[in-house]
Design an enzyme around this catalytic site. Structure first.
Site, mmCIF file in Angstrom:
data_model
loop_
_atom_site.group_PDB
_atom_site.id
_atom_site.type_symbol
_atom_site.label_atom_id
_atom_site.label_comp_id
_atom_site.label_asym_id
_atom_site.label_seq_id
_atom_site.Cartn_x
_atom_site.Cartn_y
_atom_site.Cartn_z
ATOM 1 N N LYS A 151 0.858 -1.179 0.000
ATOM 2 C CA LYS A 151 0.000 0.000 0.000
ATOM 3 C C LYS A 151 0.892 1.227 0.000
ATOM 4 O O LYS A 151 1.853 1.318 0.760
ATOM 5 C CB LYS A 151 -0.925 0.009 1.214
ATOM 6 N N GLY A 152 0.574 2.168 -0.896
ATOM 7 C CA GLY A 152 1.338 3.404 -0.964
ATOM 8 C C GLY A 152 0.440 4.606 -0.784
ATOM 9 O O GLY A 152 -0.668 4.518 -0.239
ATOM 10 N N VAL A 157 -2.021 -2.743 -3.471
ATOM 11 C CA VAL A 157 -1.624 -3.858 -4.335
ATOM 12 C C VAL A 157 -2.054 -5.164 -3.685
ATOM 13 O O VAL A 157 -1.824 -5.380 -2.483
ATOM 14 C CB VAL A 157 -0.097 -3.857 -4.573
ATOM 15 N N ASP A 349 10.904 9.387 -8.810
ATOM 16 C CA ASP A 349 10.503 8.947 -7.466
ATOM 17 C C ASP A 349 11.218 7.644 -7.123
ATOM 18 O O ASP A 349 10.632 6.723 -6.559
ATOM 19 C CB ASP A 349 8.984 8.769 -7.400
#
Length: 575
Positions: A151-152, A157, A349
């Site tokens: 998780k972002g 995901v 990033d």
């Protein structure tokens, strides 16, 4: 080139220049008599002065010829053509110097031709996907969704499976990580073992949709950066064209497949489902039909990729790779960044959380760059972004933002160049790979906008000197003094596999190195034909190196390595 050959070449060139312009009518008459004489005797080679230098050196050709003409003309006037010993020595030195230049240029042409031939051979060999090609899977209902694995800030995901997609190799690793500690001679060795990747070979990434709307066209347009690593069949045919900036155009730029860049196999829009852990992990991004207090839209974008065991950060937290494996990991990141730069994409990033990891058949970590939500992928491919306002997005992860990006001040005509920004981030991540804390994370204290190169902490003494040199060069503040990802990768390739070729090498002559490249190409081709050994990380890296050979990049890498070795044990950062 032997001294005898160099003297002969110098004399020939000097004689030719003398014939063509120095004595004018006398020179032409002498040339005619000499030609008549040579027709009867043994044939001799004549050199045309117009041919020994390329057109870009026309100024030097004309200037040197004019200088030689003045010298020889003065000598002829004094001694009726014989010339003083001093004038003859100067003129001979001129011819000898031009002969050496010509030989150097000929060596460069041969080396460049060798690089081009090798490059053509290996570029024909396309990178093969680890998953079997499939033609369906454009709906969320086609997949069985498992546990949440990541998780972002903009997505979650989940592991997934589909009856039409299976790994090519039955021994693939899994997505669940178990730690085992083995005692060996008093030292703890940590390893990763796998459990369930055979059951869930895929991963589904569900983007969070705030304020974009629920139409497929708006979603694809707003999240188009996520589609940069998408394959040619990722979108259904009716979605291949979407509305961009008010025009009915094609999808944004996509990069070709590479072993160190994630591949998106399917991309589609669908209604947001209530997946495991959604109410606890991300309730605010759910639509109102699933959570009355949710702020998300009903539909969003789903991306289907291969499932990987863990991220680079997770791996480094529980495992200590060997010195060689660490070097190969840095090299893989550089190869992935170079692949993106060549196709006009800056990731912007790059961090250890955005690098996925699996293992090859030899147990070596294979790294894959993922999460392109902040990438720069413009149509002109120059990796330059006009920075005329504070509202222009400079990218994510301020801690690992290159100095030229972090210190940019918006204004008229200001442009941020991202061509070496990702390479700088690789230098910072390299500290983590070699067991150190990243010097640019806030807990350590250095800031990319204000640090001095002498403030960088030393790397462990076990890190090879050539690798330390590469890392320190990548972290130079001035991007003009920083090597590109391609040059830095070439330095590591030469350090790993070309030490013998570099033993007696100088930065100008590339002939010995070209011979080594031919031998290396034969070895790599034989490995590729010998079965599983051709699918290892080292084999993939060698193929990437040979498929991107360019003489100037190779010469730059050799120059950096030779300079670094001459400076030892002096401080590298003082350069």
């Amino acid at each position: 080139m032997s001294v005898k050959h160099a003297l002969s070449r110098g004399l020939e060139l000097g004689r030719s220049v003398f014939q063509l312009g120095l004595l004018k009518p006398f020179g032409r008459a002498a040339a005619k008599l000499r030609a008549d004489r040579l027709r009867v005797g043994q044939p001799a080679r004549t050199v045309q002065p117009q041919a020994f230098l390329p057109s870009r050196y026309r100024y030097y050709r004309t200037s040197l010829r004019g200088l030689a003409a003045q010298l020889q003309s003065a000598g002829f006037r004094r001694r009726f053509g014989a010339g003083s010993p001093r004038n003859r020595a100067v003129f001979l030195a001129f011819g000898l110097g031009v002969g050496l230049i010509e030989q150097q240029l000929e060596d460069d042409r041969r080396s460049a031709a060798t690089c081009q031939e090798i490059q053509a051979v290996f570029r024909k060999k396309k990178f093969q996907s680890p998953l079997r090609p499939f033609t369906s899977g454009y709906k969320l209902e086609d997949y069985v969704i498992g546990k949440q694995i990541g998780k972002g800030s903009n997505a979650a995901v989940y592991e997934a499976a589909a009856p039409f997609a299976f790994p090519k190799e039955s021994g693939s690793r899994c997505s669940l990580v178990e730690l085992k500690e083995d005692e060996d001679e008093g030292q703890t060795a940590r390893s990763l073992s796998c459990c369930s990747l055979r059951n869930f070979p895929l991963a589904v990434k569900m983007m969070w949709n705030f304020g974009t709307g629920s139409s497929s066209e708006a979603i694809l347009r707003s999240m188009s950066q996520e589609l940069v690593p998408a394959g040619p069949l990722a979108l259904n045919k009716e979605r291949e064209q979407i509305t961009l900036d008010g025009h009915f155009g094609v999808l944004p730029k996509r990069v070709s497949a590479h072993p160190n860049v994630i591949r998106v196999y399917r991309a589609f829009t669908a209604d947001v489902p209530l997946l495991p852990g959604a109410q606890e992990e991300y309730p605010d991004v759910l639509p109102a039909r699933l959570n009355p207090d949710g702020l998300g839209n009903n539909r969003t974008l789903f991306l289907v990729m291969k499932n990987y065991p863990c991220t680079l950060r997770q791996y480094l937290e529980v495992s200590i790779p060997s010195r060689r494996q660490s070097t190969l990991m840095v090299l893989q990141l550089l190869e992935g960044v170079d692949h993106l730069c060549r196709q006009g994409v800056a990731h912007r990033d790059l961090k250890s959380d955005n690098v996925l990891l699996e293992f090859d058949s030899d147990g070596c970590p294979r790294l894959v760059i993922t999460d392109f939500g902040c990438c720069l992928a413009q149509s002109d491919s120059n990796l330059q972004l006009p920075f005329n306002s504070i509202w222009v997005d400079r990218g994510g992860n301020a801690s690992l933002m290159a100095p030229e990006v972090a210190t940019a001040v918006p204004g008229a005509g200001v442009v941020i160049d991202y061509s070496k920004a990702d390479a700088w981030a690789v230098g910072a991540i390299s500290y983590e790979i070699f067991g150190q804390r990243n010097p640019f994370y806030r807990a350590v204290g250095l800031e990319s906008r204000s640090y001095q190169e002498k403030q960088l902490p030393p790397l462990p003494s076990s890190v090879p000197a050539d690798v330390q040199l590469v890392i320190h060069l990548l972290l130079r503040r001035n991007p003009n003094k920083r090597p590109s990802a391609r040059v830095a990768a070439n330095m590591l390739h030469l350090s790993l596999w070309g030490r013998k070729a570099l033993a007696n090498q100088d930065s100008t002559g590339m002939r010995k190195l070209a011979d080594w490249l031919l031998c290396q190409s034969a070895v790599v081709l034989l490995k590729g034909c010998s079965g599983p050994s051709g699918n290892t990380v080292e084999s993939e890296l060698q193929r990437s190196f040979l498929s991107n050979l360019e003489l100037e990049d190779l010469r730059s890498a050799v120059g950096y390595l030779l300079y670094g070795r001459e400076q030892r044990p002096a401080c590298i950062l003082s350069a």
